[in-house]
Design a protein around this motif. Structure first.
Motif, PDB file in Angstrom:
ATOM      1  N   CYS A  81       7.992   0.854   8.380  1.00  0.00           N
ATOM      2  CA  CYS A  81       9.033  -0.171   8.240  1.00  0.00           C
ATOM      3  C   CYS A  81      10.441   0.407   8.086  1.00  0.00           C
ATOM      4  O   CYS A  81      11.425  -0.329   8.118  1.00  0.00           O
ATOM      5  CB  CYS A  81       8.730  -1.099   7.064  1.00  0.00           C
ATOM      6  SG  CYS A  81       9.068  -0.385   5.444  1.00  0.00           S
ATOM      7  N   CYS A 117       4.407   3.124   0.570  1.00  0.00           N
ATOM      8  CA  CYS A 117       5.702   2.465   0.726  1.00  0.00           C
ATOM      9  C   CYS A 117       5.784   1.257  -0.204  1.00  0.00           C
ATOM     10  O   CYS A 117       4.894   0.409  -0.217  1.00  0.00           O
ATOM     11  CB  CYS A 117       5.913   2.025   2.178  1.00  0.00           C
ATOM     12  SG  CYS A 117       7.426   1.068   2.431  1.00  0.00           S
ATOM     13  N   CYS A 157       9.681   5.488   5.116  1.00  0.00           N
ATOM     14  CA  CYS A 157       8.438   4.922   5.643  1.00  0.00           C
ATOM     15  C   CYS A 157       8.521   4.894   7.165  1.00  0.00           C
ATOM     16  O   CYS A 157       9.493   4.399   7.735  1.00  0.00           O
ATOM     17  CB  CYS A 157       8.237   3.502   5.099  1.00  0.00           C
ATOM     18  SG  CYS A 157       6.823   2.660   5.827  1.00  0.00           S
ATOM     19  N   SER A 181       2.508   0.942   3.517  1.00  0.00           N
ATOM     20  CA  SER A 181       2.050   2.008   4.413  1.00  0.00           C
ATOM     21  C   SER A 181       1.966   3.334   3.659  1.00  0.00           C
ATOM     22  O   SER A 181       2.705   3.589   2.717  1.00  0.00           O
ATOM     23  CB  SER A 181       3.042   2.145   5.583  1.00  0.00           C
ATOM     24  OG  SER A 181       2.747   3.310   6.322  1.00  0.00           O
TER      25      SER A 181
HETATM   26 ZN   LIG Z   1       7.165   0.645   4.705  1.00  0.00          ZN
END
Ligand SMILES: [Zn+2]
Length: 134
Positions: free
Chosen positions: A27, A38, A24, A43
């Motif tokens: 993060c 994610c 991701c 995301s």
């Molecule tokens: Zn993430």
């Protein structure tokens, strides 16, 4: 007896062969298999990535009694490795005697035969760890 299906095995070969997966970009969470979203932050910005190929052995055990699937490889070593990028990965440690192992030793990823599936004769390869020769 547990038998892994060939399509499932094939889909996961990126991780099994090269510790390749999907990270991701928001993060940093690493996923072993392709994902649209994610799992940690939601995301949709995910790209293909690889974990570090070296790390330090933080814990290990010598397996002396195993399931029938891995009985022929006994004794063998399974360890927890903290990769350079901070990820924790569990895997077999090879190319050394268990007496040579010590916590915090540097190890690297290598591609090896994992086992032969008795039902469909699929030879399964995957990552293992070996000590780094300095
Ligand atoms: Zn993430």
């Amino acid at each position: 007896m547990f038998v892994i299906r060939i399509p499932r095995y094939w889909r996961s070969k990126g991780f099994r062969y090269r510790l390749e997966g999907y990270r991701c970009e928001k993060c940093g969470h690493f996923h072993h298999s392709p994902r649209l979203v994610c799992r940690k932050c939601g995301s949709r910005s995910i790209r293909r990535d690889r974990l570090s190929q070296t790390g330090r052995l933080i814990s290990y055990t010598v397996v002396k009694s195993s399931t029938p699937l891995f009985e022929q490889y006994v004794p063998y070593v399974v360890g927890v490795v903290k990769m350079v990028d901070g990820s924790l990965v569990v895997g077999q440690v090879t190319d050394c005697d268990p007496e040579e192992l010590r916590e915090d030793m540097q190890v690297e990823v290598t591609l090896r035969k994992i086992r032969v599936d008795g039902e469909n004769k699929l030879i399964q390869y995957g990552y293992k760890f070996r000590p780094v020769i300095e």
